[in-house]
Design a protein around this motif. Structure first.
Motif, PDB file in Angstrom:
ATOM      1  N   UNK A   1       0.846  -1.195   0.000  1.00 55.76           N
ATOM      2  CA  UNK A   1       0.000   0.000   0.000  1.00 55.76           C
ATOM      3  C   UNK A   1       0.883   1.247   0.000  1.00 55.76           C
ATOM      4  N   UNK A   2       0.553   2.209  -0.868  1.00 51.86           N
ATOM      5  CA  UNK A   2       1.284   3.482  -0.940  1.00 51.86           C
ATOM      6  C   UNK A   2       0.265   4.614  -0.872  1.00 51.86           C
ATOM      7  N   UNK A   3       0.456   5.515   0.082  1.00 52.83           N
ATOM      8  CA  UNK A   3      -0.433   6.660   0.271  1.00 52.83           C
ATOM      9  C   UNK A   3       0.398   7.921   0.177  1.00 52.83           C
ATOM     10  N   UNK A   4       0.132   8.735  -0.855  1.00 49.73           N
ATOM     11  CA  UNK A   4       0.950   9.902  -1.144  1.00 49.73           C
ATOM     12  C   UNK A   4       0.753  11.062  -0.187  1.00 49.73           C
ATOM     13  N   UNK A   5       1.604  12.068  -0.331  1.00 51.49           N
ATOM     14  CA  UNK A   5       1.722  13.128   0.665  1.00 51.49           C
ATOM     15  C   UNK A   5       0.492  14.019   0.793  1.00 51.49           C
ATOM     16  N   UNK A   6      -0.190  14.344  -0.302  1.00 50.67           N
ATOM     17  CA  UNK A   6      -1.343  15.237  -0.206  1.00 50.67           C
ATOM     18  C   UNK A   6      -2.666  14.478  -0.210  1.00 50.67           C
TER      19      UNK A   6
ATOM     20  N   UNK B   1      -1.916  16.947  -5.174  1.00 51.92           N
ATOM     21  CA  UNK B   1      -1.545  16.025  -6.246  1.00 51.92           C
ATOM     22  C   UNK B   1      -2.164  14.638  -6.078  1.00 51.92           C
ATOM     23  N   UNK B   2      -2.690  14.368  -4.913  1.00 54.12           N
ATOM     24  CA  UNK B   2      -3.180  13.025  -4.585  1.00 54.12           C
ATOM     25  C   UNK B   2      -4.676  13.051  -4.285  1.00 54.12           C
ATOM     26  N   UNK B   3      -5.314  11.891  -4.264  1.00 53.37           N
ATOM     27  CA  UNK B   3      -6.771  11.848  -4.130  1.00 53.37           C
ATOM     28  C   UNK B   3      -7.287  12.169  -2.729  1.00 53.37           C
ATOM     29  N   UNK B   4      -8.580  12.471  -2.710  1.00 54.61           N
ATOM     30  CA  UNK B   4      -9.332  12.624  -1.468  1.00 54.61           C
ATOM     31  C   UNK B   4     -10.355  11.496  -1.417  1.00 54.61           C
ATOM     32  N   UNK B   5     -10.324  10.734  -0.336  1.00 58.34           N
ATOM     33  CA  UNK B   5     -11.192   9.557  -0.207  1.00 58.34           C
ATOM     34  C   UNK B   5     -12.282   9.860   0.812  1.00 58.34           C
ATOM     35  N   UNK B   6     -13.536   9.735   0.385  1.00 60.93           N
ATOM     36  CA  UNK B   6     -14.661  10.052   1.260  1.00 60.93           C
ATOM     37  C   UNK B   6     -14.911   9.008   2.326  1.00 60.93           C
ATOM     38  N   UNK B   7     -15.724   9.360   3.295  1.00 57.83           N
ATOM     39  CA  UNK B   7     -16.050   8.468   4.407  1.00 57.83           C
ATOM     40  C   UNK B   7     -16.630   7.145   3.904  1.00 57.83           C
ATOM     41  N   UNK B   8     -16.196   6.081   4.540  1.00 60.33           N
ATOM     42  CA  UNK B   8     -16.721   4.717   4.324  1.00 60.33           C
ATOM     43  C   UNK B   8     -16.442   4.167   2.932  1.00 60.33           C
ATOM     44  N   UNK B   9     -15.576   4.802   2.174  1.00 67.35           N
ATOM     45  CA  UNK B   9     -15.203   4.263   0.865  1.00 67.35           C
ATOM     46  C   UNK B   9     -14.381   2.991   1.029  1.00 67.35           C
ATOM     47  N   UNK B  10     -14.419   2.142   0.012  1.00 65.59           N
ATOM     48  CA  UNK B  10     -13.658   0.889   0.009  1.00 65.59           C
ATOM     49  C   UNK B  10     -12.792   0.862  -1.243  1.00 65.59           C
ATOM     50  N   UNK B  11     -11.497   0.658  -1.053  1.00 70.07           N
ATOM     51  CA  UNK B  11     -10.556   0.611  -2.173  1.00 70.07           C
ATOM     52  C   UNK B  11     -10.023  -0.816  -2.257  1.00 70.07           C
ATOM     53  N   UNK B  12     -10.401  -1.547  -3.299  1.00 68.28           N
ATOM     54  CA  UNK B  12     -10.074  -2.959  -3.426  1.00 68.28           C
ATOM     55  C   UNK B  12      -8.609  -3.218  -3.730  1.00 68.28           C
ATOM     56  N   UNK B  13      -8.192  -4.456  -3.545  1.00 66.58           N
ATOM     57  CA  UNK B  13      -6.793  -4.856  -3.694  1.00 66.58           C
ATOM     58  C   UNK B  13      -6.256  -4.507  -5.075  1.00 66.58           C
ATOM     59  N   UNK B  14      -5.065  -3.912  -5.098  1.00 65.27           N
ATOM     60  CA  UNK B  14      -4.402  -3.602  -6.347  1.00 65.27           C
ATOM     61  C   UNK B  14      -4.910  -2.386  -7.079  1.00 65.27           C
ATOM     62  N   UNK B  15      -5.906  -1.706  -6.538  1.00 65.95           N
ATOM     63  CA  UNK B  15      -6.472  -0.540  -7.216  1.00 65.95           C
ATOM     64  C   UNK B  15      -5.489   0.624  -7.196  1.00 65.95           C
TER      65      UNK B  15
END
Length: 215
Positions: free
Chosen positions: A79-84, A110-124
């Motif tokens: 898993x990689x989570x960018x700075x912004x 430069x990086x995404x914003x993920x809303x509450x209760x979102x699910x990000x599947x493997x390898x996405x």
């Protein structure tokens, strides 16, 4: 936080089991320390500690990233989570996920914003300063470069909507298909039926053509 892991990880047997064995929990806890140091202006020590955390857990979270409450990272390796990146509350992330930036030197968002209760599947891969809405799902191995509305499931490369809104259903591991009309086995059966029907129509058309030629 521990209850979130017990609720979303069927392999978790107890709070003690989560504390001792969940790399995701360790990575998030380590990130909170690094993020605090970053906020105090101790950016180099924060990066150094973040690298140590990555070495132990296989999960890379930049100290600047903003992480909400009860973030659930299952398995987590790669898993990689960018700075912004900004992550809301009760988000679930699986192994191999990248919340990455666009390829430019811009110092802004430069990086995404993920809303509450979102699910990000493997390898996405979720790339760029886009927003994934609350209760949205990103299917495994999807590549997302455009915003995803709240409650929508997206799959594929590039990612596209699939099925009806995810908000109508409860938690689904890996952000997988949430609707009966997305069942892979049923879709495969329907595809076989369509192919058989097309073959019959072609055969009938060939016979009609032969009759006309003979007549």
């Amino acid at each position: 936080m521990l209850d979130a892991y017990l609720a979303r990880d069927p392999a978790a047997r107890s709070r003690l089991d989560v504390v001792l064995n969940s790399t995701g929990l360790k990575a998030v806890g380590w990130h909170h320390l690094c993020h605090r140091l970053w906020g105090w202006g101790l950016q180099t020590p924060a990066r150094m500690l973040a690298n140590i955390g990555r070495w132990f857990t296989g999960i890379e979270i930049h100290p600047e990233a903003k992480v909400g409450r009860r973030l659930f990272i299952d398995h987590g390796m790669g898993v990689v989570i960018g700075s912004t990146t900004v992550i809301g509350d009760d988000v679930s992330i699986y192994q191999g996920v990248t919340l990455g930036g666009i390829t430019q030197v811009d110092k802004g968002k430069r990086h995404p914003t993920i809303g509450d209760r979102a699910i990000i599947g493997a390898g996405a891969k979720v790339l760029g300063p886009i927003e994934i809405g609350a209760d949205a799902r990103v299917g495994s191995n999807a590549v997302v470069v455009k915003e995803v509305p709240a409650g929508v499931t997206v799959v594929g490369v590039p990612a596209h909507p699939a099925g009806s809104p995810a908000a109508k259903k409860g938690f689904v591991a890996y952000g997988g298909a949430c609707c009966d009309d997305e069942d892979p086995a049923r879709l495969a059966a329907e595809l076989r039926e369509l192919k058989a029907e097309v073959a019959k129509l072609r055969a009938k058309a060939g016979k009609d053509k032969d009759k006309k030629a003979g007549g």
